[in-house]
Design a protein around this motif. Structure first.
Motif, PDB file in Angstrom:
ATOM      1  N   HIS A  29     -24.488  23.383  -2.876  1.00  0.00           N
ATOM      2  CA  HIS A  29     -25.241  23.789  -1.769  1.00  0.00           C
ATOM      3  C   HIS A  29     -24.463  23.776  -0.400  1.00  0.00           C
ATOM      4  CE1 HIS A  29     -28.869  23.121  -4.141  1.00  0.00           C
ATOM      5  NE2 HIS A  29     -28.544  21.799  -4.352  1.00  0.00           N
ATOM      6  N   GLY A  30     -23.322  23.587  -0.290  1.00  0.00           N
ATOM      7  CA  GLY A  30     -22.335  23.651   0.975  1.00  0.00           C
ATOM      8  C   GLY A  30     -21.382  25.050   0.710  1.00  0.00           C
ATOM      9  N   LYS A  31     -20.799  25.144   1.919  1.00  0.00           N
ATOM     10  CA  LYS A  31     -19.527  26.302   1.854  1.00  0.00           C
ATOM     11  C   LYS A  31     -18.554  25.557   2.601  1.00  0.00           C
ATOM     12  CE  LYS A  31     -22.566  30.068   1.444  1.00  0.00           C
ATOM     13  NZ  LYS A  31     -22.876  31.428   1.771  1.00  0.00           N
ATOM     14  N   CYS A  32     -17.218  25.653   2.222  1.00  0.00           N
ATOM     15  CA  CYS A  32     -16.129  25.413   2.852  1.00  0.00           C
ATOM     16  C   CYS A  32     -15.603  26.310   3.967  1.00  0.00           C
ATOM     17  CB  CYS A  32     -14.872  25.170   1.890  1.00  0.00           C
ATOM     18  SG  CYS A  32     -15.215  24.044   0.595  1.00  0.00           S
ATOM     19  N   ARG A  33     -15.770  25.811   5.239  1.00  0.00           N
ATOM     20  CA  ARG A  33     -15.472  26.603   6.400  1.00  0.00           C
ATOM     21  C   ARG A  33     -14.701  26.048   7.507  1.00  0.00           C
ATOM     22  NH1 ARG A  33     -21.682  27.886   7.164  1.00  0.00           N
ATOM     23  NH2 ARG A  33     -21.978  29.356   5.652  1.00  0.00           N
ATOM     24  N   LYS A  39     -27.264  24.197  12.665  1.00  0.00           N
ATOM     25  CA  LYS A  39     -27.537  22.615  12.236  1.00  0.00           C
ATOM     26  C   LYS A  39     -26.845  22.329  11.245  1.00  0.00           C
ATOM     27  CE  LYS A  39     -32.244  22.934  14.442  1.00  0.00           C
ATOM     28  NZ  LYS A  39     -33.725  22.598  13.907  1.00  0.00           N
ATOM     29  N   GLU A  40     -26.117  22.994  10.571  1.00  0.00           N
ATOM     30  CA  GLU A  40     -25.221  22.527   9.367  1.00  0.00           C
ATOM     31  C   GLU A  40     -24.347  21.176   9.615  1.00  0.00           C
ATOM     32  OE1 GLU A  40     -24.143  26.565   6.961  1.00  0.00           O
ATOM     33  OE2 GLU A  40     -22.739  25.877   8.437  1.00  0.00           O
ATOM     34  N   ARG A  41     -24.121  20.222   8.840  1.00  0.00           N
ATOM     35  CA  ARG A  41     -23.424  19.108   9.015  1.00  0.00           C
ATOM     36  C   ARG A  41     -22.405  18.879   8.000  1.00  0.00           C
ATOM     37  NH1 ARG A  41     -27.111  13.899   9.966  1.00  0.00           N
ATOM     38  NH2 ARG A  41     -24.830  13.156  10.128  1.00  0.00           N
ATOM     39  N   VAL A  42     -21.304  18.049   8.377  1.00  0.00           N
ATOM     40  CA  VAL A  42     -20.364  17.960   7.525  1.00  0.00           C
ATOM     41  C   VAL A  42     -20.352  16.559   6.903  1.00  0.00           C
ATOM     42  CG1 VAL A  42     -17.685  17.844   7.470  1.00  0.00           C
ATOM     43  CG2 VAL A  42     -18.627  19.200   9.013  1.00  0.00           C
ATOM     44  N   TYR A  43     -20.184  16.524   5.581  1.00  0.00           N
ATOM     45  CA  TYR A  43     -20.124  15.062   5.011  1.00  0.00           C
ATOM     46  C   TYR A  43     -18.986  14.952   4.202  1.00  0.00           C
ATOM     47  CZ  TYR A  43     -25.239  14.821   6.190  1.00  0.00           C
ATOM     48  OH  TYR A  43     -26.406  14.508   6.836  1.00  0.00           O
ATOM     49  N   LYS A  50     -10.635  22.131   4.549  1.00  0.00           N
ATOM     50  CA  LYS A  50     -11.874  22.880   5.366  1.00  0.00           C
ATOM     51  C   LYS A  50     -13.058  21.928   5.329  1.00  0.00           C
ATOM     52  CE  LYS A  50     -10.365  27.626   5.017  1.00  0.00           C
ATOM     53  NZ  LYS A  50     -10.868  29.047   4.775  1.00  0.00           N
ATOM     54  N   MET A  51     -13.880  21.946   6.218  1.00  0.00           N
ATOM     55  CA  MET A  51     -15.033  21.141   6.185  1.00  0.00           C
ATOM     56  C   MET A  51     -16.154  21.793   5.174  1.00  0.00           C
ATOM     57  SD  MET A  51     -15.646  20.509  10.103  1.00  0.00           S
ATOM     58  CE  MET A  51     -15.382  22.097  10.700  1.00  0.00           C
ATOM     59  N   CYS A  52     -17.158  20.905   4.467  1.00  0.00           N
ATOM     60  CA  CYS A  52     -17.990  21.313   3.724  1.00  0.00           C
ATOM     61  C   CYS A  52     -19.264  21.306   4.455  1.00  0.00           C
ATOM     62  CB  CYS A  52     -17.922  20.263   2.559  1.00  0.00           C
ATOM     63  SG  CYS A  52     -19.390  20.897   1.283  1.00  0.00           S
ATOM     64  N   CYS A  53     -19.743  22.457   4.784  1.00  0.00           N
ATOM     65  CA  CYS A  53     -20.885  22.595   5.739  1.00  0.00           C
ATOM     66  C   CYS A  53     -22.156  22.666   5.011  1.00  0.00           C
ATOM     67  CB  CYS A  53     -20.718  23.911   6.610  1.00  0.00           C
ATOM     68  SG  CYS A  53     -19.398  23.719   7.677  1.00  0.00           S
ATOM     69  N   LYS A  57     -31.709  21.538   4.954  1.00  0.00           N
ATOM     70  CA  LYS A  57     -32.512  21.091   3.700  1.00  0.00           C
ATOM     71  C   LYS A  57     -31.961  20.560   2.352  1.00  0.00           C
ATOM     72  CE  LYS A  57     -32.727  25.708   1.470  1.00  0.00           C
ATOM     73  NZ  LYS A  57     -33.559  26.840   0.948  1.00  0.00           N
ATOM     74  N   TYR A  58     -30.464  20.642   2.349  1.00  0.00           N
ATOM     75  CA  TYR A  58     -29.737  20.139   1.340  1.00  0.00           C
ATOM     76  C   TYR A  58     -28.850  18.880   1.817  1.00  0.00           C
ATOM     77  CZ  TYR A  58     -30.528  24.575  -1.057  1.00  0.00           C
ATOM     78  OH  TYR A  58     -31.223  25.419  -1.369  1.00  0.00           O
ATOM     79  N   GLN A  59     -29.237  18.407   3.230  1.00  0.00           N
ATOM     80  CA  GLN A  59     -28.449  17.257   3.657  1.00  0.00           C
ATOM     81  C   GLN A  59     -29.120  16.050   2.865  1.00  0.00           C
ATOM     82  OE1 GLN A  59     -28.676  17.689   7.973  1.00  0.00           O
ATOM     83  NE2 GLN A  59     -27.406  19.253   8.002  1.00  0.00           N
ATOM     84  N   PRO A  60     -28.380  14.966   2.855  1.00  0.00           N
ATOM     85  CA  PRO A  60     -28.634  13.830   2.108  1.00  0.00           C
ATOM     86  C   PRO A  60     -29.750  12.797   3.149  1.00  0.00           C
ATOM     87  CG  PRO A  60     -26.647  13.381   2.541  1.00  0.00           C
ATOM     88  CD  PRO A  60     -26.862  14.942   2.816  1.00  0.00           C
ATOM     89  N   LYS A  61     -30.730  12.379   2.835  1.00  0.00           N
ATOM     90  CA  LYS A  61     -31.640  11.379   3.610  1.00  0.00           C
ATOM     91  C   LYS A  61     -30.900  10.233   3.877  1.00  0.00           C
ATOM     92  CE  LYS A  61     -34.825  14.552   3.587  1.00  0.00           C
ATOM     93  NZ  LYS A  61     -34.344  15.883   3.507  1.00  0.00           N
ATOM     94  N   GLU A  62     -31.457   9.650   5.130  1.00  0.00           N
ATOM     95  CA  GLU A  62     -30.671   8.384   5.583  1.00  0.00           C
ATOM     96  C   GLU A  62     -31.480   7.185   4.838  1.00  0.00           C
ATOM     97  OE1 GLU A  62     -28.425   7.814   7.596  1.00  0.00           O
ATOM     98  OE2 GLU A  62     -27.912   9.668   8.014  1.00  0.00           O
TER      99      GLU A  62
END
Length: 67
Positions: A29-33, A39-43, A50-53, A57-62
């Protein structure tokens, strides 16, 4: 017929080696950039440093139960 097979093989090879393609990460669900957009985030970080952006909608919930 040989020319047709040669052309088909060349097109298949070129479709696999297209420049500018980004490596997938985060369960595909992410792309290495180098830099995330909008609003993309790095986890996590990719194996190529590179960062996994990941899109919102695919970001994990708190976890609300975490103390």
């Amino acid at each position: 017929m040989k020319l047709l097979l040669l052309t088909l093989a060349t097109l298949l090879l070129l479709s696999q080696l297209s420049p500018g393609g980004t490596k997938k990460c985060w369960n595909l669900h992410g792309k290495c950039r180098q830099k995330c957009f909008g609003k993309e985030r790095v986890y996590v970080y990719c194996t190529n440093n590179k960062m996994c952006c990941v899109k919102p909608k695919y970001q994990p919930k708190e976890n609300p139960w975490k103390f």
